[in-house]
Write a protein that holds these residues in place. Structure first.
Motif, short mmCIF file in Angstrom:
data_model
loop_
_atom_site.label_atom_id
_atom_site.label_comp_id
_atom_site.label_asym_id
_atom_site.label_seq_id
_atom_site.Cartn_x
_atom_site.Cartn_y
_atom_site.Cartn_z
N ALA A 84 -10.20 16.04 -9.77
CA ALA A 84 -9.78 14.89 -10.58
C ALA A 84 -8.89 15.30 -11.73
N LEU A 85 -9.09 16.49 -12.28
CA LEU A 85 -8.33 16.92 -13.46
C LEU A 85 -7.18 17.87 -13.13
N MET A 86 -6.85 18.01 -11.86
CA MET A 86 -5.78 18.93 -11.47
C MET A 86 -4.45 18.56 -12.10
N TYR A 87 -4.09 17.29 -12.08
CA TYR A 87 -2.81 16.85 -12.66
C TYR A 87 -2.78 17.12 -14.15
N VAL A 88 -3.87 16.83 -14.84
CA VAL A 88 -3.95 17.04 -16.28
C VAL A 88 -3.79 18.52 -16.61
N TYR A 89 -4.47 19.37 -15.84
CA TYR A 89 -4.39 20.81 -16.04
C TYR A 89 -2.97 21.32 -15.83
N ARG A 90 -2.34 20.91 -14.74
CA ARG A 90 -0.96 21.35 -14.47
C ARG A 90 -0.02 20.93 -15.58
N ARG A 91 -0.14 19.69 -15.99
CA ARG A 91 0.72 19.16 -17.05
C ARG A 91 0.53 19.95 -18.34
N HIS A 92 -0.71 20.24 -18.69
CA HIS A 92 -1.00 21.01 -19.90
C HIS A 92 -0.39 22.41 -19.83
N ARG A 93 -0.55 23.06 -18.67
CA ARG A 93 -0.01 24.42 -18.54
C ARG A 93 1.53 24.42 -18.59
N LEU A 94 2.15 23.41 -18.01
CA LEU A 94 3.61 23.32 -18.07
C LEU A 94 4.07 23.14 -19.51
N ILE A 95 3.42 22.27 -20.26
CA ILE A 95 3.77 22.06 -21.67
C ILE A 95 3.56 23.34 -22.46
N LYS A 96 2.45 24.02 -22.22
CA LYS A 96 2.12 25.24 -22.95
C LYS A 96 3.16 26.33 -22.74
N HIS A 97 3.79 26.34 -21.55
CA HIS A 97 4.81 27.35 -21.25
C HIS A 97 6.23 26.85 -21.53
N GLY A 98 6.36 25.70 -22.16
CA GLY A 98 7.67 25.19 -22.53
C GLY A 98 8.46 24.61 -21.38
N LEU A 99 7.78 24.19 -20.33
CA LEU A 99 8.45 23.60 -19.17
C LEU A 99 8.29 22.08 -19.21
N ASP A 100 9.08 21.40 -18.42
CA ASP A 100 9.05 19.94 -18.37
C ASP A 100 7.75 19.46 -17.74
N PRO A 101 6.93 18.69 -18.47
CA PRO A 101 5.65 18.25 -17.92
C PRO A 101 5.78 17.27 -16.76
N THR A 102 6.94 16.66 -16.60
CA THR A 102 7.11 15.74 -15.47
C THR A 102 7.18 16.48 -14.14
N LEU A 103 7.33 17.80 -14.18
CA LEU A 103 7.33 18.59 -12.95
C LEU A 103 5.99 18.45 -12.22
N ALA A 104 4.90 18.36 -12.97
CA ALA A 104 3.58 18.20 -12.35
C ALA A 104 3.52 16.91 -11.57
N GLU A 105 4.08 15.86 -12.14
CA GLU A 105 4.08 14.56 -11.47
C GLU A 105 5.03 14.56 -10.28
N SER A 106 6.20 15.15 -10.45
CA SER A 106 7.18 15.12 -9.37
C SER A 106 6.71 15.90 -8.16
N GLY A 107 5.96 17.00 -8.37
CA GLY A 107 5.45 17.76 -7.23
C GLY A 107 4.49 16.93 -6.40
N VAL A 108 3.62 16.21 -7.06
CA VAL A 108 2.65 15.36 -6.36
C VAL A 108 3.38 14.21 -5.68
N ASN A 109 4.30 13.57 -6.40
CA ASN A 109 5.03 12.43 -5.84
C ASN A 109 5.91 12.85 -4.67
N GLN A 110 6.53 14.01 -4.76
CA GLN A 110 7.38 14.49 -3.67
C GLN A 110 6.55 14.72 -2.41
N GLN A 111 5.38 15.33 -2.57
CA GLN A 111 4.52 15.58 -1.41
C GLN A 111 4.06 14.26 -0.79
#
Length: 127
Positions: A84-111
């Protein structure tokens, strides 16, 4: 001397525990979080390390099914909340590393979009 683009063993352990990697490794982080096999890696990092700790329930005196039942009572909700928290975790890690947090959403939406497109083509005889 060129900068490393993938982490050393020590950096990987730190990364798994929540540390931030250098900016030169952002491609590696992006691939780790949203690339092929990201879900499998995520689940393994959260679900496998707890198994030895849960096995301590097998040392409690009594029938073995009681220890297994106690393990399941903790492990099943862990699986549920980890998923349940996979998306939240991915988004947090992307933000923490200075990457675009929408990448977490786009990966799920693309699949999801790819799966829906394939199902559509299969249903209508285009596959």
């Amino acid at each position: 001397m060129t900068e490393r683009t993938s982490p050393t063993f020590r950096q990987r352990i730190g990364y798994i525990c929540g540390a931030t990697l250098p900016a030169a490794m952002s491609d590696w982080v992006r691939n780790d979080l949203i690339g092929p096999g990201a879900v499998r890696r995520y689940l393994m990092r959260f679900l496998i390390p707890v198994i030895p700790v849960l096995c301590l329930f097998l040392l409690i005196p009594g029938p073995k099914w009681m220890g297994v039942a106690m393990m399941a009572l903790l492990y099943l909700p862990l699986i549920y909340f980890t998923l349940a928290l996979m998306y939240v975790y991915r988004r947090h890690r992307l933000i923490k590393h200075g990457l675009d947090p929408t990448l977490a959403e786009s990966g799920v939406n693309q699949q999801r979009a790819e799966a829906e497109r394939q199902a559509y083509e299969h249903r209508h005889g285009r596959a």
